[in-house]
Write a protein that holds these residues in place. Structure first.
Motif, PDB file in Angstrom:
ATOM      1  N   ASP A   1       9.510  -2.887   1.404  1.00 32.65           N
ATOM      2  CA  ASP A   1       8.971  -3.590   0.248  1.00 32.65           C
ATOM      3  C   ASP A   1       7.662  -4.283   0.610  1.00 32.65           C
ATOM      4  N   ALA A   2       6.968  -4.766  -0.411  1.00 30.06           N
ATOM      5  CA  ALA A   2       5.688  -5.430  -0.192  1.00 30.06           C
ATOM      6  C   ALA A   2       5.660  -6.753  -0.945  1.00 30.06           C
ATOM      7  N   VAL A   3       5.102  -7.793  -0.298  1.00 33.02           N
ATOM      8  CA  VAL A   3       4.985  -9.103  -0.929  1.00 33.02           C
ATOM      9  C   VAL A   3       4.010  -9.055  -2.091  1.00 33.02           C
ATOM     10  N   ASP A   4       2.921  -8.343  -1.887  1.00 33.98           N
ATOM     11  CA  ASP A   4       1.935  -8.139  -2.947  1.00 33.98           C
ATOM     12  C   ASP A   4       1.336  -6.753  -2.755  1.00 33.98           C
ATOM     13  N   LEU A   5       0.296  -6.437  -3.514  1.00 35.17           N
ATOM     14  CA  LEU A   5      -0.230  -5.071  -3.508  1.00 35.17           C
ATOM     15  C   LEU A   5      -1.570  -4.950  -2.777  1.00 35.17           C
ATOM     16  N   ARG A   6      -1.781  -5.823  -1.778  1.00 30.92           N
ATOM     17  CA  ARG A   6      -2.918  -5.636  -0.875  1.00 30.92           C
ATOM     18  C   ARG A   6      -2.637  -4.448   0.045  1.00 30.92           C
TER      19      ARG A   6
ATOM     20  N   SER B   1      -3.714  -2.488  -5.070  1.00 31.98           N
ATOM     21  CA  SER B   1      -4.806  -3.082  -5.852  1.00 31.98           C
ATOM     22  C   SER B   1      -6.137  -2.697  -5.223  1.00 31.98           C
ATOM     23  N   LEU B   2      -7.010  -2.139  -6.038  1.00 29.95           N
ATOM     24  CA  LEU B   2      -8.292  -1.641  -5.527  1.00 29.95           C
ATOM     25  C   LEU B   2      -9.479  -2.281  -6.230  1.00 29.95           C
ATOM     26  N   GLY B   3      -9.231  -3.328  -7.001  1.00 28.27           N
ATOM     27  CA  GLY B   3     -10.297  -3.957  -7.761  1.00 28.27           C
ATOM     28  C   GLY B   3     -11.410  -4.529  -6.901  1.00 28.27           C
ATOM     29  N   ALA B   4     -11.097  -4.934  -5.672  1.00 34.09           N
ATOM     30  CA  ALA B   4     -12.117  -5.510  -4.795  1.00 34.09           C
ATOM     31  C   ALA B   4     -13.119  -4.469  -4.310  1.00 34.09           C
ATOM     32  N   PHE B   5     -12.769  -3.176  -4.421  1.00 30.87           N
ATOM     33  CA  PHE B   5     -13.630  -2.126  -3.872  1.00 30.87           C
ATOM     34  C   PHE B   5     -14.223  -1.194  -4.931  1.00 30.87           C
TER      35      PHE B   5
ATOM     36  N   GLY C   1      -1.828  -9.401  -7.194  1.00 35.69           N
ATOM     37  CA  GLY C   1      -0.620  -9.843  -7.872  1.00 35.69           C
ATOM     38  C   GLY C   1      -0.270  -9.002  -9.070  1.00 35.69           C
ATOM     39  N   GLY C   2      -1.123  -8.038  -9.400  1.00 39.24           N
ATOM     40  CA  GLY C   2      -0.863  -7.180 -10.543  1.00 39.24           C
ATOM     41  C   GLY C   2       0.310  -6.259 -10.269  1.00 39.24           C
TER      42      GLY C   2
ATOM     43  N   ARG D   1      -3.984  -6.036 -17.431  1.00 43.41           N
ATOM     44  CA  ARG D   1      -4.436  -4.651 -17.564  1.00 43.41           C
ATOM     45  C   ARG D   1      -4.839  -4.061 -16.216  1.00 43.41           C
ATOM     46  N   PRO D   2      -4.510  -2.793 -15.978  1.00 41.80           N
ATOM     47  CA  PRO D   2      -4.807  -2.180 -14.677  1.00 41.80           C
ATOM     48  C   PRO D   2      -6.292  -1.870 -14.512  1.00 41.80           C
ATOM     49  N   LEU D   3      -6.678  -1.681 -13.271  1.00 40.04           N
ATOM     50  CA  LEU D   3      -8.038  -1.238 -12.967  1.00 40.04           C
ATOM     51  C   LEU D   3      -8.257   0.170 -13.507  1.00 40.04           C
ATOM     52  N   PHE D   4      -7.292   1.060 -13.229  1.00 49.50           N
ATOM     53  CA  PHE D   4      -7.292   2.415 -13.767  1.00 49.50           C
ATOM     54  C   PHE D   4      -5.961   2.623 -14.476  1.00 49.50           C
TER      55      PHE D   4
END
Length: 300
Positions: free
Chosen positions: A45-50, A80-84, A128-129, A152-155
Motif C-alpha cells: 500500500d501507499a501513504v500517498d501518491l508520490r 500524481s504527476l502534476g508537479a511534472f 493526496g488526490g 479533478r484529475p490531471l488526466f
C-alpha cells in the motif's frame, strides 16, 4: 536507482547524461512484489501518491537540465504527476505491461507505433488526490462552495494522446423521445486532422437529469476505436437500448424511469464537445435478467 530506498546516489550521473543528450527518457514507477517486498502488488500500500523512493528527485533534477524529457511511468497504480506535467515533453503511462512491454514502449517512444490507448482511471494532480472513478455524484465533483480542494484529475478517465489529431463533430440523435423499452441511435463523425494514420476512441456518456435517486454526473455506455488515415473521416453509429439507462431505484429494483436525459460524445470523460438531449417516455419499467448490456456499433 533503488526503488524502495530514498537513495539519490545515481542522480548526478543521470543529470550528466541528460545534459549531453538531445532527449532524455526517465523511467520511473513501481517494483512488483507482495506484502511489502515491492511498491505495487498485494499487501503493498501507499501513504500517498508520490512516486516511491527518490524518484521525484530524479525527475526534478533531469527536468532542470533543460533537455526535453519524456517521463515513462511503469506502475501498478496511478501516481500524481502534476508537479511534472507542464515541464515534461511527454508522459507515457504503462500499467505493468508485461513481458512484451519493453518492445511496445520502444515502439511508442520511437514513433514507430502511434498510440491509441485511453486511460482506464484518472491520473491524480496532487499527492493526496485519489485515483478515483469519473463516476461521481453532483457534489462529488468540483464546484464552488463544496470544497476548497479540487478533486479533478490531471488526466481524466478516457484520456489519451496520439501523434496525430482528431476532431469529433456532427452529433445526431434518432429521436427526441425514446420509450422506456426502446432504443436511441447516436451518430457522430470523427476526422483525422493530422498528417499520419491513427485511431481515435469515440466515447459516449449518458447523464440522467431526473432520477429518483442520486445519479452519476455521467456514465460511459459505449465506445468505439475508429482507425483513420491522415485526412480521412468516418461516421460511427451507436445503438443504445434503454436498458443501458437503468439503475437501482428506491424500491431496490433495477428500473428504467421516464425523464430527461443528456448524451455526450467525445474523446474522454472530460472532453465531450458534442452534447444532445432526449426524453425517456412511458411508465417506470422494471428490468430483469437478460437486459441489454452491450450497445450496437457500426462504422461508416
Amino acid at each position: 536507482m533503488p526503488i524502495l530506498e530514498p537513495d539519490t546516489s545515481g542522480i548526478a550521473a543521470a543529470v550528466e547524461a541528460a545534459r549531453n543528450a538531445e532527449v532524455a527518457v526517465v523511467a520511473v514507477g513501481d517494483k512488483a512484489g507482495m506484502f511489502g517486498h515491492g511498491t505495487s502488488g498485494e499487501g503493498c500500500d501507499a501513504v500517498d501518491l508520490r512516486l516511491p523512493g527518490a524518484q521525484a528527485d530524479l525527475v526534478e533534477a533531469v527536468l532542470a537540465t533543460g533537455t526535453p524529457t519524456v517521463l515513462l511511468v511503469v506502475s501498478g497504480r496511478p501516481y500524481s504527476l502534476g508537479a511534472f506535467a507542464d515541464r515534461a515533453a511527454a508522459i507515457v503511462q504503462a500499467f505493468m505491461p508485461g513481458a512484451e512491454g519493453g518492445m511496445a514502449m520502444a515502439g511508442v517512444l520511437s514513433g514507430r507505433v502511434n498510440p491509441t490507448g485511453k486511460l482506464p482511471v484518472g491520473i491524480p494532480n496532487h499527492p493526496g488526490g485519489q485515483p478515483g472513478t469519473y463516476i461521481a455524484p453532483p457534489l462529488g465533483w468540483f464546484s464552488d462552495g463544496v470544497s476548497n480542494l479540487d478533486p479533478r484529475p490531471l488526466f481524466p478517465f478516457g484520456h489519451g494522446s496520439s501523434y496525430t489529431s482528431f476532431e469529433i463533430s456532427d452529433l445526431q440523435l434518432s429521436a427526441s423521445e425514446v420509450p422506456v423499452d426502446g432504443e436511441l441511435t447516436v451518430t457522430a463523425t470523427v476526422a483525422n486532422t493530422g498528417d499520419r494514420a491513427g485511431a481515435e476512441v469515440v466515447q459516449v456518456y449518458l447523464s440522467d437529469r431526473t432520477g429518483q435517486v442520486v445519479r452519476p454526473l455521467k456514465q460511459l455506455v459505449a465506445y468505439a476505436k475508429v482507425p483513420l488515415e491522415a485526412g480521412e473521416s468516418r461516421t460511427v453509429t451507436f445503438g443504445l437500448h434503454a436498458d443501458l439507462m437503468s439503475f437501482t431505484g428506491l424500491a431496490k429494483t433495477r428500473i428504467v424511469e421516464p425523464g430527461a436525459m443528456e448524451v455526450k460524445v467525445g474523446a474522454s470523460s472530460e472532453d465531450t464537445p458534442l452534447v444532445g438531449a432526449f426524453t425517456l417516455t412511458g411508465a417506470v419499467r422494471e428490468v430483469g435478467e437478460g437486459r441489454v448490456l452491450v450497445p450496437s456499433i457500426s462504422l461508416g
